[in-house]
Design a protein around this motif. Sequence first.
Motif, PDB file in Angstrom:
ATOM      1  N   PRO A   1     -36.483   6.445 -22.702  1.00  0.00           N
ATOM      2  CA  PRO A   1     -37.796   6.976 -23.087  1.00  0.00           C
ATOM      3  C   PRO A   1     -37.788   8.487 -23.320  1.00  0.00           C
ATOM      4  O   PRO A   1     -37.072   9.226 -22.648  1.00  0.00           O
ATOM      5  N   ASN A   2     -38.615   8.920 -24.251  1.00  0.00           N
ATOM      6  CA  ASN A   2     -38.711  10.350 -24.561  1.00  0.00           C
ATOM      7  C   ASN A   2     -39.437  11.135 -23.476  1.00  0.00           C
ATOM      8  O   ASN A   2     -39.529  12.368 -23.560  1.00  0.00           O
ATOM      9  N   SER A   3     -39.964  10.458 -22.466  1.00  0.00           N
ATOM     10  CA  SER A   3     -40.592  11.159 -21.347  1.00  0.00           C
ATOM     11  C   SER A   3     -39.537  11.820 -20.455  1.00  0.00           C
ATOM     12  O   SER A   3     -39.871  12.656 -19.616  1.00  0.00           O
ATOM     13  N   LEU A   4     -38.263  11.446 -20.637  1.00  0.00           N
ATOM     14  CA  LEU A   4     -37.169  12.024 -19.859  1.00  0.00           C
ATOM     15  C   LEU A   4     -36.440  13.075 -20.687  1.00  0.00           C
ATOM     16  O   LEU A   4     -35.948  12.786 -21.790  1.00  0.00           O
ATOM     17  N   ALA A   5     -36.351  14.282 -20.153  1.00  0.00           N
ATOM     18  CA  ALA A   5     -35.711  15.379 -20.874  1.00  0.00           C
ATOM     19  C   ALA A   5     -34.250  15.058 -21.195  1.00  0.00           C
ATOM     20  O   ALA A   5     -33.735  15.458 -22.244  1.00  0.00           O
ATOM     21  N   GLN A   6     -33.584  14.336 -20.284  1.00  0.00           N
ATOM     22  CA  GLN A   6     -32.189  13.997 -20.516  1.00  0.00           C
ATOM     23  C   GLN A   6     -32.021  13.201 -21.810  1.00  0.00           C
ATOM     24  O   GLN A   6     -31.088  13.438 -22.586  1.00  0.00           O
ATOM     25  N   CYS A   7     -32.920  12.258 -22.035  1.00  0.00           N
ATOM     26  CA  CYS A   7     -32.846  11.427 -23.238  1.00  0.00           C
ATOM     27  C   CYS A   7     -33.085  12.261 -24.494  1.00  0.00           C
ATOM     28  O   CYS A   7     -32.399  12.091 -25.511  1.00  0.00           O
ATOM     29  N   VAL A   8     -34.052  13.154 -24.415  1.00  0.00           N
ATOM     30  CA  VAL A   8     -34.361  14.025 -25.553  1.00  0.00           C
ATOM     31  C   VAL A   8     -33.165  14.921 -25.883  1.00  0.00           C
ATOM     32  O   VAL A   8     -32.776  15.063 -27.048  1.00  0.00           O
ATOM     33  N   ASN A   9     -32.561  15.506 -24.856  1.00  0.00           N
ATOM     34  CA  ASN A   9     -31.451  16.432 -25.078  1.00  0.00           C
ATOM     35  C   ASN A   9     -30.186  15.718 -25.550  1.00  0.00           C
ATOM     36  O   ASN A   9     -29.438  16.246 -26.383  1.00  0.00           O
ATOM     37  N   ARG A  10     -29.931  14.525 -25.006  1.00  0.00           N
ATOM     38  CA  ARG A  10     -28.756  13.766 -25.456  1.00  0.00           C
ATOM     39  C   ARG A  10     -28.902  13.372 -26.925  1.00  0.00           C
ATOM     40  O   ARG A  10     -27.949  13.442 -27.690  1.00  0.00           O
TER      41      ARG A  10
ATOM     42  N   ILE B   1     -23.727   8.043 -39.948  1.00  0.00           N
ATOM     43  CA  ILE B   1     -24.987   7.306 -39.988  1.00  0.00           C
ATOM     44  C   ILE B   1     -25.324   6.848 -38.567  1.00  0.00           C
ATOM     45  O   ILE B   1     -24.522   6.176 -37.920  1.00  0.00           O
ATOM     46  N   ILE B   2     -26.506   7.223 -38.090  1.00  0.00           N
ATOM     47  CA  ILE B   2     -26.947   6.850 -36.745  1.00  0.00           C
ATOM     48  C   ILE B   2     -28.091   5.849 -36.848  1.00  0.00           C
ATOM     49  O   ILE B   2     -29.109   6.110 -37.491  1.00  0.00           O
ATOM     50  N   SER B   3     -27.908   4.700 -36.216  1.00  0.00           N
ATOM     51  CA  SER B   3     -28.983   3.706 -36.104  1.00  0.00           C
ATOM     52  C   SER B   3     -29.566   3.819 -34.701  1.00  0.00           C
ATOM     53  O   SER B   3     -28.860   3.592 -33.717  1.00  0.00           O
ATOM     54  N   LYS B   4     -30.858   4.173 -34.614  1.00  0.00           N
ATOM     55  CA  LYS B   4     -31.466   4.421 -33.309  1.00  0.00           C
ATOM     56  C   LYS B   4     -32.100   3.158 -32.731  1.00  0.00           C
ATOM     57  O   LYS B   4     -32.787   2.410 -33.425  1.00  0.00           O
ATOM     58  N   PHE B   5     -31.869   2.968 -31.441  1.00  0.00           N
ATOM     59  CA  PHE B   5     -32.504   1.896 -30.687  1.00  0.00           C
ATOM     60  C   PHE B   5     -33.040   2.517 -29.395  1.00  0.00           C
ATOM     61  O   PHE B   5     -32.284   3.146 -28.660  1.00  0.00           O
ATOM     62  N   GLN B   6     -34.333   2.351 -29.157  1.00  0.00           N
ATOM     63  CA  GLN B   6     -34.937   2.988 -27.985  1.00  0.00           C
ATOM     64  C   GLN B   6     -35.531   1.942 -27.057  1.00  0.00           C
ATOM     65  O   GLN B   6     -36.124   0.956 -27.504  1.00  0.00           O
ATOM     66  N   VAL B   7     -35.336   2.155 -25.747  1.00  0.00           N
ATOM     67  CA  VAL B   7     -35.839   1.223 -24.736  1.00  0.00           C
ATOM     68  C   VAL B   7     -36.774   1.965 -23.781  1.00  0.00           C
ATOM     69  O   VAL B   7     -36.709   3.191 -23.647  1.00  0.00           O
TER      70      VAL B   7
ATOM     71  N   ILE C   1     -22.472  -1.219 -38.468  1.00  0.00           N
ATOM     72  CA  ILE C   1     -22.210  -0.510 -37.206  1.00  0.00           C
ATOM     73  C   ILE C   1     -20.856  -0.938 -36.634  1.00  0.00           C
ATOM     74  O   ILE C   1     -20.559  -2.132 -36.528  1.00  0.00           O
ATOM     75  N   THR C   2     -20.046   0.051 -36.255  1.00  0.00           N
ATOM     76  CA  THR C   2     -18.731  -0.244 -35.654  1.00  0.00           C
ATOM     77  C   THR C   2     -18.588   0.370 -34.263  1.00  0.00           C
ATOM     78  O   THR C   2     -17.582   0.127 -33.595  1.00  0.00           O
ATOM     79  N   ALA C   3     -19.577   1.162 -33.841  1.00  0.00           N
ATOM     80  CA  ALA C   3     -19.509   1.795 -32.518  1.00  0.00           C
ATOM     81  C   ALA C   3     -20.911   1.898 -31.944  1.00  0.00           C
ATOM     82  O   ALA C   3     -21.898   2.016 -32.686  1.00  0.00           O
ATOM     83  N   ILE C   4     -20.990   1.843 -30.626  1.00  0.00           N
ATOM     84  CA  ILE C   4     -22.271   1.917 -29.925  1.00  0.00           C
ATOM     85  C   ILE C   4     -22.163   2.947 -28.809  1.00  0.00           C
ATOM     86  O   ILE C   4     -21.229   2.902 -28.003  1.00  0.00           O
ATOM     87  N   PHE C   5     -23.119   3.865 -28.778  1.00  0.00           N
ATOM     88  CA  PHE C   5     -23.192   4.890 -27.730  1.00  0.00           C
ATOM     89  C   PHE C   5     -24.502   4.708 -26.989  1.00  0.00           C
ATOM     90  O   PHE C   5     -25.577   4.700 -27.592  1.00  0.00           O
ATOM     91  N   CYS C   6     -24.421   4.521 -25.661  1.00  0.00           N
ATOM     92  CA  CYS C   6     -25.606   4.298 -24.841  1.00  0.00           C
ATOM     93  C   CYS C   6     -25.882   5.512 -23.959  1.00  0.00           C
ATOM     94  O   CYS C   6     -24.951   6.159 -23.461  1.00  0.00           O
ATOM     95  N   ALA C   7     -27.162   5.792 -23.716  1.00  0.00           N
ATOM     96  CA  ALA C   7     -27.566   6.971 -22.955  1.00  0.00           C
ATOM     97  C   ALA C   7     -27.291   6.860 -21.472  1.00  0.00           C
ATOM     98  O   ALA C   7     -27.467   7.838 -20.744  1.00  0.00           O
ATOM     99  N   ASN C   8     -26.891   5.680 -20.990  1.00  0.00           N
ATOM    100  CA  ASN C   8     -26.339   5.587 -19.640  1.00  0.00           C
ATOM    101  C   ASN C   8     -25.396   4.387 -19.542  1.00  0.00           C
ATOM    102  O   ASN C   8     -25.354   3.529 -20.435  1.00  0.00           O
ATOM    103  N   ASP C   9     -24.642   4.325 -18.458  1.00  0.00           N
ATOM    104  CA  ASP C   9     -23.640   3.274 -18.298  1.00  0.00           C
ATOM    105  C   ASP C   9     -24.261   1.907 -18.050  1.00  0.00           C
ATOM    106  O   ASP C   9     -23.689   0.881 -18.444  1.00  0.00           O
ATOM    107  N   LEU C  10     -25.405   1.863 -17.367  1.00  0.00           N
ATOM    108  CA  LEU C  10     -26.019   0.568 -17.109  1.00  0.00           C
ATOM    109  C   LEU C  10     -26.339  -0.155 -18.409  1.00  0.00           C
ATOM    110  O   LEU C  10     -26.062  -1.359 -18.553  1.00  0.00           O
TER     111      LEU C  10
END
Length: 334
Positions: A186-195, A209-215, A237-246
């Motif tokens: 969520p954009n309510s978390l500064a960490q997510c915004v900065n990442r 090319i970045i495909s955004k998915f937000q939870v 898409i050939t790679a996926i980057f997640c904002a945390n390990d979980l």
Amino acid sequence: MAISIRDVASRAQVAVGTVSNFLNRPDRVAVATRKKIEAAIADLNFVPNASARHLRSGSSRTIGLLVPDITNPFFTEVARGAGDTASENDYTLLLCNSDEDPKKEERHLKVLIEQRICGLLITPSFEGLAGVAELNRRNIPTTFIDRKAESLDQSSVSMDDFHGGKSAIEYLASLGHTSIAWVNGPNSLAQCVNREAGVMNSAKEKNIIISKFQVSQMRSQNGYEVAQKILESNSQITAIFCANDLMALGVLRALLENGKTIPEDYALIGYDDIGFSASASIPLTSIAQPAYKLGALAAQMIINEVEHGKNFKHEQIVFKPELVIRASTQALRK
């Protein structure tokens, strides 16, 4: 019947005020008298009423810790670091969990004020900053964890999340990936915004090319559900980057259940480098953060501020996260 301070005074043959001084300001009591009071307390099995002392003094030796998601092992390690440091300095840590819900965060802040905490450690949402301001108005010091303070009058221990997001995309680009899914919270978390700012900066530089998915919540099930959407999208898409390990571990589970191979079909990177990452069925490449160190250092900073008051010098300490490469990433097959 509960043993009272008057019972201790009677057994030790001293005034009630002397016992009160012993409990609250022992340096004011003579050594011989202290020994008499200690013996009386032992004989009577007396347990001091901390709540009553807090009411009289207006504060306590209790530090509040408010985190957004205690189910995330990253914040568990933060809490362990803070708790160990608090204990070593004879403070108690009171842990609260907001579940990434600003309303729950606000309620916890009110309760912590009522508990007369002497200081607060917090990973605040943007909405939670108003509550932090209220603590500061009440002269309750606060230290931010995993978020940089914007004011020089506010201490913080944080990570350079822009750098973390940027370095992950740079690494995937170096492996030949040009279409990457970015799974963010969520954009309510500064960490997510900065990442995300780091992700988009690197993508622009590398022509990715970045495909955004937000939870709404950054948990394993959320990652699992996003992976299903990625598979259904039939994109390149050939790679996926997640904002945390979980979330990355949830993505990994979904991909494997759908017969995909990692990293051959998809390269995968997480963020935090929690303990589970290295021992996953396919060890996870991740952006590492020193969670225990963040908690321990933040706790020491808040203790120093509590004990030194106006003589305390605020600091904003920022660490750079590090890329830890494991088996979930490899060069794109041509």
